[in-house]
Design an enzyme around this catalytic site. Structure first.
Site, short mmCIF file in Angstrom:
data_model
loop_
_atom_site.label_atom_id
_atom_site.label_comp_id
_atom_site.label_asym_id
_atom_site.label_seq_id
_atom_site.Cartn_x
_atom_site.Cartn_y
_atom_site.Cartn_z
N SER A 101 0.86 -1.18 0.00
CA SER A 101 0.00 0.00 0.00
C SER A 101 0.90 1.23 0.00
O SER A 101 1.56 1.53 0.99
CB SER A 101 -0.90 0.02 1.24
OG SER A 101 -1.80 -1.06 1.20
N LYS A 176 -7.35 1.75 -2.28
CA LYS A 176 -6.85 1.29 -0.99
C LYS A 176 -6.80 2.45 0.01
O LYS A 176 -7.11 2.27 1.20
CB LYS A 176 -5.46 0.67 -1.14
CG LYS A 176 -4.82 0.20 0.18
CD LYS A 176 -5.67 -0.86 0.88
CE LYS A 176 -5.18 -1.20 2.28
NZ LYS A 176 -3.95 -1.98 2.33
N LYS A 244 0.84 5.61 8.35
CA LYS A 244 1.41 5.87 7.02
C LYS A 244 0.30 6.02 5.99
O LYS A 244 0.29 6.95 5.17
CB LYS A 244 2.37 4.74 6.65
CG LYS A 244 2.98 4.83 5.26
CD LYS A 244 2.26 3.97 4.22
CE LYS A 244 2.31 2.48 4.54
NZ LYS A 244 1.67 1.68 3.47
#
Length: 298
Positions: A101, A176, A244
């Protein structure tokens, strides 16, 4: 389909998610060669019937499909580019599937470099956490060319259950990012609800059961509710990684000129939990942040 099942797959990054995914590929009949920075995971892969490689070059040289599953954008750049990277050593025509990701803009840039190297890139981040990886039941959102997606289908089906092509390169990463926004907001709301219920001495097991049967029900409640009640925060997906990802969401939203008020707040709450030392916990550990804000001991 027999020739598909004899495909050679290189798997780079045998972490919490990567190792069970690689094992599922072995179970599905693929020849899997793994590369990982630590030996322990590579030994586990070998014990499951795979092969280990000493370098990325060795892992990818005979691979028809190359999968990368590493933590962040710089990690993907590190394993793909440069003299030691997979772009320099993969055979022309190989499909590169990035299950990491990362930032959509980085994904688009790397896809361009991959094509220049003669490879066929698919950005294919996954959702479902460690249990989804173990069960081979991940949701996979894929960006790339339809023909490449079709050819990679048997590999993706060995690790996932809901597999959807969502657009050109970078689109998988964008979807995502949206996934991570929804999941974080859900976990935060669930955490606040449990702190609220406990403050009133409610039977929380019963409360979550009835909430789960109504409109408040969700996969987050199903998978994370009991963890929160049990204060069991062993990582299926680490808070540090969700931190993140929330950075990716808020940055990409700013670039697109859209406003995500709840996303910005949840990003700060995730950041606070990480700053408080909980980054290695499961993202259900957001609950601890709610406890702190309520002046409760953990």
């Amino acid at each position: 389909m027999e020739h598909q099942m004899s495909q050679n797959v290189a798997f780079i990054g045998l972490g919490i998610m990567g190792l069970p995914m690689a094992k599922n590929l072995i179970t599905a009949g693929f020849h899997v060669t793994g590369f990982n920075r630590s030996d322990k995971a590579t030994k586990e892969l070998i014990a499951a019937g795979g092969q280990g490689a000493e370098s990325i070059a060795e892992a990818v040289k005979d691979a028809d499909v190359i999968i990368t599953m590493v933590p962040d954008s710089p990690d993907v750049e590190s394993v793909t580019t440069g003299a030691e990277g997979l772009f320099a050593h993969a055979k022309p025509g190989a499909i590169w599937v990035d299950n990491s990701s990362i930032r959509p803009d980085v994904s688009v840039s790397l896809a361009k470099q991959a094509r220049e190297a003669g490879l066929r890139p698919l950005d294919a981040p996954v959702s479902g956490g460690e249990q989804g990886a173990i069960d081979g039941a991940l949701s996979i959102m894929v960006g790339g060319e339809p023909a490449d997606f079709a050819e990679a289908q048997p590999v993706l089906e060995a690790v996932g259950k809901t597999i959807v092509l969502v657009g050109p390169s970078g689109s998988g990463q964008t979807v995502k990012a949206a996934n991570q926004l929804i999941v974080a907001a859900n976990i935060q709301a669930l955490s606040e609800a449990v702190v609220f219920l406990e403050a009133y001495g409610v039977d929380t097991d019963s409360a979550l059961k009835v909430l789960g049967g109504g409109l408040a029900g969700s996969k987050v409640l199903d998978q994370k509710g009991q963890k929160i009640l049990d204060r069991e925060f062993a990582p299926g997906f680490r808070l540090a990684l969700h931190h993140k990802d929330m950075g990716i969401v808020t940055s990409a939203a700013r670039e697109a000129g859209v406003v995500l008020p709840l996303g910005a707040l949840v990003a700060q709450l995730v950041g606070s939990t990480v700053a408080s030392g909980d980054g290695a916990l499961d993202h259900s550990g957001l609950f601890r942040g709610v406890q702190r804000l309520s002046g409760q001991s953990e």
